[in-house]
Write an enzyme that holds these catalytic residues in place. Structure first.
Site, PDB file in Angstrom:
ATOM      1  N   ARG A  29       2.160 -34.069  -5.730  1.00  0.00           N
ATOM      2  CA  ARG A  29       0.966 -33.257  -5.511  1.00  0.00           C
ATOM      3  C   ARG A  29       0.595 -33.253  -4.027  1.00  0.00           C
ATOM      4  O   ARG A  29       0.650 -34.288  -3.356  1.00  0.00           O
ATOM      5  CB  ARG A  29      -0.196 -33.795  -6.341  1.00  0.00           C
ATOM      6  N   ASN A  87       7.471 -22.053   3.624  1.00  0.00           N
ATOM      7  CA  ASN A  87       7.097 -21.641   4.971  1.00  0.00           C
ATOM      8  C   ASN A  87       8.188 -22.071   5.942  1.00  0.00           C
ATOM      9  O   ASN A  87       8.681 -23.200   5.856  1.00  0.00           O
ATOM     10  CB  ASN A  87       5.779 -22.298   5.375  1.00  0.00           C
ATOM     11  N   VAL A  96       5.088 -29.619   8.444  1.00  0.00           N
ATOM     12  CA  VAL A  96       5.965 -30.764   8.176  1.00  0.00           C
ATOM     13  C   VAL A  96       7.410 -30.255   8.255  1.00  0.00           C
ATOM     14  O   VAL A  96       7.809 -29.368   7.485  1.00  0.00           O
ATOM     15  CB  VAL A  96       5.683 -31.380   6.787  1.00  0.00           C
ATOM     16  N   HIS A 100      10.413 -27.621   2.474  1.00  0.00           N
ATOM     17  CA  HIS A 100       9.688 -27.883   1.231  1.00  0.00           C
ATOM     18  C   HIS A 100       9.207 -26.584   0.621  1.00  0.00           C
ATOM     19  O   HIS A 100       8.869 -25.637   1.321  1.00  0.00           O
ATOM     20  CB  HIS A 100       8.488 -28.813   1.474  1.00  0.00           C
ATOM     21  N   HIS A 102       6.292 -24.918  -1.770  1.00  0.00           N
ATOM     22  CA  HIS A 102       4.962 -25.102  -2.345  1.00  0.00           C
ATOM     23  C   HIS A 102       4.954 -24.450  -3.729  1.00  0.00           C
ATOM     24  O   HIS A 102       5.463 -23.338  -3.894  1.00  0.00           O
ATOM     25  CB  HIS A 102       3.889 -24.402  -1.501  1.00  0.00           C
TER      26      HIS A 102
HETATM   27  P1  5GP Z   1       3.400 -26.940   5.485  1.00  0.00           P
HETATM   28  O1  5GP Z   1       2.055 -26.657   6.051  1.00  0.00           O
HETATM   29  O2  5GP Z   1       4.294 -27.678   6.443  1.00  0.00           O
HETATM   30  O3  5GP Z   1       4.082 -25.746   4.852  1.00  0.00           O
HETATM   31  O4  5GP Z   1       3.138 -27.889   4.241  1.00  0.00           O
HETATM   32  C1  5GP Z   1       3.043 -29.262   4.306  1.00  0.00           C
HETATM   33  C2  5GP Z   1       2.182 -29.671   3.147  1.00  0.00           C
HETATM   34  O5  5GP Z   1       2.313 -31.064   2.943  1.00  0.00           O
HETATM   35  C3  5GP Z   1       0.690 -29.388   3.403  1.00  0.00           C
HETATM   36  O6  5GP Z   1       0.187 -28.591   2.348  1.00  0.00           O
HETATM   37  C4  5GP Z   1       0.069 -30.764   3.452  1.00  0.00           C
HETATM   38  O7  5GP Z   1      -1.223 -30.814   2.876  1.00  0.00           O
HETATM   39  C5  5GP Z   1       1.066 -31.627   2.690  1.00  0.00           C
HETATM   40  N1  5GP Z   1       1.117 -32.984   3.161  1.00  0.00           N
HETATM   41  C6  5GP Z   1       1.195 -33.388   4.453  1.00  0.00           C
HETATM   42  N2  5GP Z   1       1.258 -34.733   4.516  1.00  0.00           N
HETATM   43  C7  5GP Z   1       1.206 -35.181   3.231  1.00  0.00           C
HETATM   44  C8  5GP Z   1       1.221 -36.484   2.659  1.00  0.00           C
HETATM   45  O8  5GP Z   1       1.292 -37.511   3.329  1.00  0.00           O
HETATM   46  N3  5GP Z   1       1.153 -36.557   1.308  1.00  0.00           N
HETATM   47  C9  5GP Z   1       1.092 -35.445   0.509  1.00  0.00           C
HETATM   48  N4  5GP Z   1       1.032 -35.628  -0.808  1.00  0.00           N
HETATM   49  N5  5GP Z   1       1.071 -34.199   1.033  1.00  0.00           N
HETATM   50  C10 5GP Z   1       1.128 -34.070   2.367  1.00  0.00           C
END
Ligand code: 5GP
Ligand code: ZN
Length: 114
Positions: A29, A87, A96, A100, A102
């Site tokens: 999650r 993304n 990140v 990944h 979503h």
């Molecule tokens: P991005 O913005 O890179 O597409 O998505 C990264 C996602 O990872 C974001 O929605 C962010 O909230 C989530 N995220 C970042 N760090 C952590 C973490 O330490 N634990 C969890 N569960 N989610 C994370």
């Protein structure tokens, strides 16, 4: 990769609410959910972005989608609907740098996305 937050989750160095786990894929999650159901689905091998995938990763990409399907079923949103998205780099909102997917669900999604 030692400085990658998702690799640390895979290594269990950082805790996460894991909802799916197999040999190649992990899902947990999102810590800052953007919908009632918000799950992040990742390959266990560190790959920075969608741009870094090769044809050898075709099966792995398929496994991400099959994990999404299973998670959606198990979390009860398969019939109401869900969105999957990856993304890539900054304009898309990737922060990140471990590829990944979503999975977002539990409310109607806007289109076009912001
Ligand atoms: P991005 O913005 O890179 O597409 O998505 C990264 C996602 O990872 C974001 O929605 C962010 O909230 C989530 N995220 C970042 N760090 C952590 C973490 O330490 N634990 C969890 N569960 N989610 C994370
Ligand atoms: Zn990583």
């Amino acid at each position: 990769m030692t400085d990658c937050i998702f690799c640390k989750i895979i290594a269990r160095d950082i805790s996460a609410d894991i909802v799916y786990d197999d040999e190649q894929v992990l899902a947990f999650r999102d810590i800052q959910p953007q919908a009632p159901v918000h799950v992040v689905i990742i390959p266990k091998r560190h790959i920075a972005t969608l741009n870094d995938l090769s044809s050898a990763d075709a099966e792995l990409v398929g496994r991400l989608y099959l994990a999404a399907k299973q998670v959606a079923n198990e979390l009860g949103v398969a019939q109401s609907g869900y969105r999957t998205l990856i993304n890539c780099n900054r304009d898309a909102g990737q922060y990140v740098m471990h590829v990944h997917m979503h999975l977002l669900a539990g409310r109607p999604m806007d289109w076009p996305p912001g």
